[in-house]
Design an enzyme around this catalytic site. Structure first.
Site, mmCIF file in Angstrom:
data_model
loop_
_atom_site.group_PDB
_atom_site.id
_atom_site.type_symbol
_atom_site.label_atom_id
_atom_site.label_comp_id
_atom_site.label_asym_id
_atom_site.label_seq_id
_atom_site.Cartn_x
_atom_site.Cartn_y
_atom_site.Cartn_z
ATOM 1 N N GLU A 143 38.920 52.727 -53.060
ATOM 2 C CA GLU A 143 38.435 51.420 -53.608
ATOM 3 C C GLU A 143 37.709 50.774 -52.444
ATOM 4 O OE1 GLU A 143 41.429 50.189 -56.175
ATOM 5 O OE2 GLU A 143 41.906 52.416 -57.024
ATOM 6 N N HIS A 168 39.550 56.908 -64.310
ATOM 7 C CA HIS A 168 40.780 56.535 -65.498
ATOM 8 C C HIS A 168 39.682 56.004 -66.450
ATOM 9 C CE1 HIS A 168 44.073 56.723 -62.696
ATOM 10 N NE2 HIS A 168 43.307 56.046 -61.734
ATOM 11 N N GLU A 205 41.852 61.436 -60.355
ATOM 12 C CA GLU A 205 43.035 60.574 -61.012
ATOM 13 C C GLU A 205 42.614 60.630 -62.530
ATOM 14 O OE1 GLU A 205 43.713 56.702 -59.214
ATOM 15 O OE2 GLU A 205 42.979 57.634 -57.135
ATOM 16 N N ASP A 223 42.623 60.623 -66.263
ATOM 17 C CA ASP A 223 43.844 60.127 -67.456
ATOM 18 C C ASP A 223 42.701 59.467 -68.426
ATOM 19 O OD1 ASP A 223 43.359 57.614 -66.551
ATOM 20 O OD2 ASP A 223 45.735 57.636 -65.994
ATOM 21 N N ASN A 259 37.170 57.722 -52.186
ATOM 22 C CA ASN A 259 37.883 57.762 -53.296
ATOM 23 C C ASN A 259 37.433 56.253 -54.098
ATOM 24 O OD1 ASN A 259 39.315 59.156 -55.301
ATOM 25 N ND2 ASN A 259 40.730 57.888 -54.952
HETATM 26 O O1 G3I Z 1 59.147 51.574 -55.861
HETATM 27 C C1 G3I Z 1 59.320 50.503 -56.532
HETATM 28 C C2 G3I Z 1 60.805 50.250 -57.295
HETATM 29 O O2 G3I Z 1 61.540 50.329 -56.282
HETATM 30 C C3 G3I Z 1 60.934 49.010 -57.989
HETATM 31 O O3 G3I Z 1 62.119 49.001 -58.653
HETATM 32 C C4 G3I Z 1 59.624 48.850 -59.146
HETATM 33 C C5 G3I Z 1 59.479 47.701 -59.685
HETATM 34 O O4 G3I Z 1 58.413 47.295 -60.433
HETATM 35 O O5 G3I Z 1 58.405 49.048 -58.443
HETATM 36 C C6 G3I Z 1 58.229 50.205 -57.646
HETATM 37 O O6 G3I Z 1 57.064 50.311 -57.093
HETATM 38 C C7 G3I Z 1 56.153 50.531 -57.931
HETATM 39 C C8 G3I Z 1 55.306 51.729 -57.624
HETATM 40 O O7 G3I Z 1 54.157 51.737 -58.417
HETATM 41 C C9 G3I Z 1 56.100 53.025 -58.065
HETATM 42 O O8 G3I Z 1 56.449 52.958 -59.697
HETATM 43 C C10 G3I Z 1 54.785 49.391 -57.564
HETATM 44 O O9 G3I Z 1 55.806 48.143 -57.984
HETATM 45 C C11 G3I Z 1 53.664 49.482 -58.201
HETATM 46 O O10 G3I Z 1 52.753 48.611 -57.849
HETATM 47 C C12 G3I Z 1 53.129 50.855 -57.997
HETATM 48 O O11 G3I Z 1 52.052 51.009 -58.777
HETATM 49 C C13 G3I Z 1 51.275 52.230 -58.431
HETATM 50 C C14 G3I Z 1 49.612 51.469 -57.970
HETATM 51 O O12 G3I Z 1 48.929 52.631 -57.799
HETATM 52 C C15 G3I Z 1 49.839 50.673 -56.875
HETATM 53 O O13 G3I Z 1 50.198 51.543 -55.583
HETATM 54 C C16 G3I Z 1 51.149 53.206 -59.691
HETATM 55 O O14 G3I Z 1 52.296 53.788 -59.792
HETATM 56 C C17 G3I Z 1 49.939 54.332 -59.236
HETATM 57 O O15 G3I Z 1 49.916 54.959 -60.526
HETATM 58 C C18 G3I Z 1 48.865 53.305 -58.988
HETATM 59 O O16 G3I Z 1 47.668 54.415 -58.668
HETATM 60 C C19 G3I Z 1 46.512 54.148 -58.410
HETATM 61 C C20 G3I Z 1 45.751 54.910 -57.321
HETATM 62 O O17 G3I Z 1 46.797 54.910 -56.265
HETATM 63 C C21 G3I Z 1 44.507 54.297 -57.006
HETATM 64 N N1 G3I Z 1 43.561 54.087 -58.241
HETATM 65 C C22 G3I Z 1 44.390 53.485 -59.187
HETATM 66 C C23 G3I Z 1 45.719 53.934 -59.466
HETATM 67 C C24 G3I Z 1 46.233 53.467 -60.862
HETATM 68 O O18 G3I Z 1 46.406 51.951 -60.342
#
Ligand code: G3I
Length: 338
Positions: free
Chosen positions: A143, A221, A250, A252, A186
């Site tokens: 991104e 997405h 990715e 969905d 990506n």
């Molecule tokens: O691990 C912590 C956990 O300890 C805590 O209790 C919880 C509370 O909210 O947060 C957890 O971390 C989260 C993590 O996902 C695991 O679920 C983060 O807050 C959250 O920001 C994170 O979101 C991820 C996001 O990327 C940011 O990294 C999403 O799961 C993931 O699906 C998303 O994936 C992105 C790709 O990397 C890039 N392209 C877009 C895609 C969707 O947004």
């Protein structure tokens, strides 16, 4: 996960990945928790590729400078290797997931561009080096493009502190660490014309300067309305024309924003979703430049579209329902392979 027998409720449905094995690996994004129980079985049964949804992001792998934590990523890699699945790596550089310490000088003030690049190199050499010959493709930068920005690069800290050369640097470090890995830019909304033109310009320029960029990762997405399969095909063709591989990284398909969904709409939306999944996979299967397709999750039980701020959205974007049973979308994807 112990390799116990596949439960009958999973084994009674034809596995998807073999249907596309002659074309591309079919993957899913997972967290370590998805390697266990029903999810682990679903993953091993239907998919022959895997990517870490979060476990390989820089703050997870290197939470403090020089302190690496590969435990979660290693579990995902081990699961895949035990089953002969291919592995994509996501991601080496993303403005949203750069640890804060990257930007701080040892004395307290802001880090110089030079120091940030040194840290980027150390991170990439450690991570790509650890999985050398095992992770076959990396989302090197994620991104980085913004069509509204002059010069097309997002006005983020990377650009502000290092300048535009950070993109080239990331690819060169990754290639240094694993010369055999396929290296990707990506991004999301790659069918949007201005965004697509920015990305085409970026990869064209990198390649003209001999930077080892091998492919374009299209996140996809998407939702039940947009983009059309034709637009997707056109975008894939534009990148293929530059000699690049295309990976769908990715995928969905959201049912759309919850407020727009009246009760009773869901049946029609799921049917539309299924038909569109079929159309998309027909496009992917017909294009030799599409070398990998990855779903961003395993089932509607656990996807980023129903977590955090989206909790309660009731979205159902994947091929398997919340009970890990195939949806109409699964049947259309299977049908598209024939
Ligand atoms: O691990 C912590 C956990 O300890 C805590 O209790 C919880 C509370 O909210 O947060 C957890 O971390 C989260 C993590 O996902 C695991 O679920 C983060 O807050 C959250 O920001 C994170 O979101 C991820 C996001 O990327 C940011 O990294 C999403 O799961 C993931 O699906 C998303 O994936 C992105 C790709 O990397 C890039 N392209 C877009 C895609 C969707 O947004």
């Amino acid at each position: 996960m112990a390799r116990e027998a596949v439960p009958p409720e999973i084994a009674r449905h034809a596995p998807l990945a073999p249907m596309y094995a002659h074309r591309f690996p079919l993957g899913a994004a997972v967290e370590p928790r998805h390697l266990e129980g029903a999810d682990g079985h679903l993953l091993a049964w239907h998919f022959n590729a895997v990517v870490a949804e979060n476990a390989m992001k820089p703050p997870r792998l290197q939470p403090a400078e020089g302190r690496f934590d590969f435990a979660a990523a290693d579990r995902i890699v081990a699961f895949a290797e035990e089953r002969g699945m291919t592995i994509r790596g996501h991601t080496l550089l993303w403005h949203e997931e750069t640890p804060d310490w990257f930007w701080r000088a040892p004395g307290g003030g802001p880090a110089s561009g030079h120091l940030v690049l040194e840290r980027l190199r150390a991170h990439i050499l450690a991570v790509v080096g650890r999985y050398r010959g095992r992770v076959h493709a990396w989302d090197v930068v994620n991104e980085v493009v913004d069509p509204a920005a002059p010069g097309c690069l997002r006005n983020d800290r990377w650009l502000q502190v290092v300048g535009p050369r950070y993109v080239e640097a990331a690819f060169r470090y990754a290639h240094e660490a694993d010369p055999g890995a396929r290296l990707f830019v990506n991004d999301f909304e790659t069918t949007q014309p201005a965004k697509r033109d920015c990305l085409l310009g970026l990869v064209r320029d990198l390649r003209a300067r001999g930077v080892p960029v091998h492919g374009m990762g299209h996140q996809m997405h998407v939702d039940v309305d947009r983009p059309s399969a034709r637009e997707v095909d056109g975008t894939l063709a534009a990148f293929a024309a530059l000699g690049l591989d295309n990976h769908v990284t990715e995928l969905d398909m959201s049912l759309g924003p919850a407020p727009r969904r009246a009760p009773g709409d869901e049946t029609a939306l799921l049917a539309r979703q299924a038909a569109r999944y079929g159309e998309f996979f027909r496009v992917f299967a017909a294009r030799p430049d599409v070398k990998a397709v990855t779903l961003w999750g395993l089932s509607d039980a656990d996807t980023w579209l129903i977590r955090g701020a989206r909790q309660g959205s009731g979205d159902k974007p994947l091929l398997f329902d919340a009970n890990r049973q195939p949806k109409a979308a699964y049947r259309e994807v299977a049908g598209a392979a024939r």
